[in-house]
Design a protein around this motif. Structure first.
Motif, short mmCIF file in Angstrom:
data_model
loop_
_atom_site.label_atom_id
_atom_site.label_comp_id
_atom_site.label_asym_id
_atom_site.label_seq_id
_atom_site.Cartn_x
_atom_site.Cartn_y
_atom_site.Cartn_z
N GLN A 75 -49.29 -50.56 20.53
CA GLN A 75 -48.80 -51.03 19.49
C GLN A 75 -47.88 -50.83 19.04
N TYR A 76 -47.02 -51.85 18.74
CA TYR A 76 -46.06 -51.68 17.45
C TYR A 76 -44.98 -51.82 18.81
N ARG A 77 -44.29 -52.23 18.21
CA ARG A 77 -43.19 -52.92 19.80
C ARG A 77 -41.78 -51.84 19.62
N ASP A 78 -41.80 -51.16 18.63
CA ASP A 78 -41.14 -50.14 19.35
C ASP A 78 -41.51 -48.28 20.02
N ALA A 79 -42.30 -48.66 19.31
CA ALA A 79 -43.77 -47.40 20.09
C ALA A 79 -43.68 -47.67 21.89
N ARG A 80 -43.90 -49.38 22.45
CA ARG A 80 -44.45 -49.59 23.28
C ARG A 80 -43.78 -48.39 24.86
#
Length: 188
Positions: A75-80
């Motif tokens: 999850q979370y675009r920045d973490a992907r």
């Protein structure tokens, strides 16, 4: 992309993808237990008090993915990108929208009634918020289901080291846990 019937290398660093309500956290806990992988619920790292994103979120993600084994939600675009680069297995729960929505509605009602603390003092905002607010979990799930059909295949192309397992029903999830994952657990 692997089907649930293909051989599976023993996973050590696993991400679970899918919209809200498909059972990512539940499956992550089951795999964590089966393979003895430390589970980090990524929502707990992301959400600070008052549902404000924690500024140290990405640093915390970077810290736990440096470990030799782990499991979390994708999850979370920045973490992907970080998760995809370090993970060896991505399990995509691509369940039909009606199943995801019915589950997220039931979960939202249950959490609203019990006022259970989710992460860092936060509680479920309620069914009205979930339905009406642009940030509401039900609206979010509906809006993002199609995105996963683009982002997961793109991640598998960008990160060819990833084993990607796509599961499209609860029956496939249960079958995969009892079959390929159980075989991988034994180290075969």
């Amino acid at each position: 992309m692997l089907s649930h019937a293909n051989p599976l290398r023993r996973p050590a660093r696993v991400v679970i993808a899918g919209v809200s309500g498909v059972g990512k956290s539940t499956l992550a806990r089951r795999i964590s237990q089966a393979l003895d992988l430390p589970y980090t619920e990524i929502d707990g790292l992301y959400h600070g008090a008052g549902w404000v994103p924690r500024p140290e979120f990405l640093d915390d993600v970077d810290l736990f993915i440096r470990e030799p084994s782990w499991i979390t939600e994708w999850q979370y675009r920045d973490a992907r990108p970080m998760l995809s680069a370090r993970a060896d297995t991505l399990v995509w729960l691509d369940l039909p929208s009606p199943i995801a929505i019915s589950r997220v509605v039931r979960r939202t009602i249950r959490r609203s009634r019990t006022r259970v603390e989710l992460w860092n003092g936060n509680t479920e905002p309620g069914l009205w918020h979930a339905l009406v607010s642009p940030e509401g979990i039900i609206r979010w799930a509906l809006a993002h289901q199609r995105r996963y059909r683009r982002t997961v295949p793109a991640a598998s192309l960008e990160h060819p080291h990833l084993q990607v397992v796509r599961l499209r029903s609860q029956r496939e999830v249960d079958s995969w846990l009892a079959g390929p994952l159980a075989t991988a657990q034994r180290g075969m």
